[in-house]
Scaffold this active site. Sequence first.
Site, PDB file in Angstrom:
ATOM      1  N   CYS A 131     -26.191  -2.193  -7.780  1.00 40.16           N
ATOM      2  CA  CYS A 131     -27.493  -2.323  -7.121  1.00 40.16           C
ATOM      3  C   CYS A 131     -27.321  -2.767  -5.675  1.00 40.16           C
ATOM      4  O   CYS A 131     -27.723  -3.872  -5.281  1.00 40.16           O
ATOM      5  CB  CYS A 131     -28.369  -3.308  -7.892  1.00 40.16           C
ATOM      6  N   ARG A 183       0.821  -1.209   0.000  1.00 32.88           N
ATOM      7  CA  ARG A 183       0.000   0.000   0.000  1.00 32.88           C
ATOM      8  C   ARG A 183       0.863   1.271   0.000  1.00 32.88           C
ATOM      9  O   ARG A 183       0.575   2.236  -0.723  1.00 32.88           O
ATOM     10  CB  ARG A 183      -0.902  -0.013   1.235  1.00 32.88           C
TER      11      ARG A 183
END
Length: 427
Positions: free
Chosen positions: A355, A287
């Site tokens: 959704c 990261r």
Amino acid sequence: MKTVENNRLFIDGVSCSELRESYKTPLIVYSRSDIKKRIGEIKRDFLEKYPGTKCAYAAKAFLCLEMCRIIKEEGLSLDVVSMGELALALKAGFPAERIEFNGNNKSKEEISEIVKRDVGRVIVDGTDELELLEAECKRQNKTASCLLRISPGVDSHTHRYITTGHIDSKFGIPLERKIFNPIFERALNSPYIRLLGFHFHVGSQLLENSSHIKATVVLLDLINELNAKYGFIPKELNIGGGFGIKYTPKDIRPSYSSFLDAVMKLITEGFDKMGMAVPSVVIEPGRSIVGEAAVTLYTIGSIKEIPGVRKYAAVDGGMTDNIRPALYDALYTAVNAENVAAEDMETITICGNACESGDILIKDISLPKLKRGDLLAVFSTGAYCYSMASNYNMHTKPAVVMTENAESRLIIKRQSIESLWENDCKL
């Protein structure tokens, strides 16, 4: 590197507007110069400062052929956790001897490939894995260089989903001696295993080093005990990664020195006290190398206001290219890439097009008043965004480009609609 010119956002001298025009959105944009800058900091603050140290880039943060090439060119090693990551690295011409294979559940097929390819390090995570590795080495008449991954039993100040060094973890070998000692003895005495030392990883997105310090103390006590009982002197210690980055204006990114100097002091003094040579120390940043190097560009679509409740702006991506906010409440910040410093601000929530009610990228952020077609740039999306991208709702994965010296280049093509069913079996 990100700059603002005439109220517009540029990455390495390339305007975000130009990037959208050339590659469409959603689009993940990596700054090669930013990646190289972070690697330069690692070299200055660790590799060149402490002789014999190594750095293995954690591939899980973001991996592609171009990323493999950068890591290879910069002289780093590579930490992989799957057959896919290993195969990609080898396809890119990454030296197998500079690869370490991690993970808590290596399959027989993976172990066979590890041995066949002469992977440089195997991070052993349990008894049955060690047995499988021994059997495969015997079958291929080879030896494997290994570290035992320990679970040091320390907690970290981060989200519980990315804490890995505590007692109740799927990772590592518990240090309860009736569990640990038999595994250690087997590895130490096996003709097929070259036991080099130990590995730990305490968590991710850490902004201070207290858990690293605690884990190092635990590891030094263990080594002292093993030396007294077995005469074992480790040649290598891997202290993992987890170094945090800046996601929001409130975050303060720690330097590598602020994390590692105290740990290296503990290790050096500890081994001096035990009368042993200081082993090679390895770190596994992922990261912290790529996280802040990338920006994701989206186009604003539907805007909805619920009077007295909230205003939403939907983008043409979301949890399918960045699951982290939905998965563990990760925070991000963003700007209108074509109107960075406007004064006409409003509070708005950026949502995705999946959704799912949980498909919220940024909740209640202050931005210039948005309209359909605006270009949104979300910062610090370089780690665990593309890597964890999905085809939920049959959305396609975004394209990825890399910028440097006022130029951009496609490094991962946008996924095609047709590829979504290429593995379907015909009726």
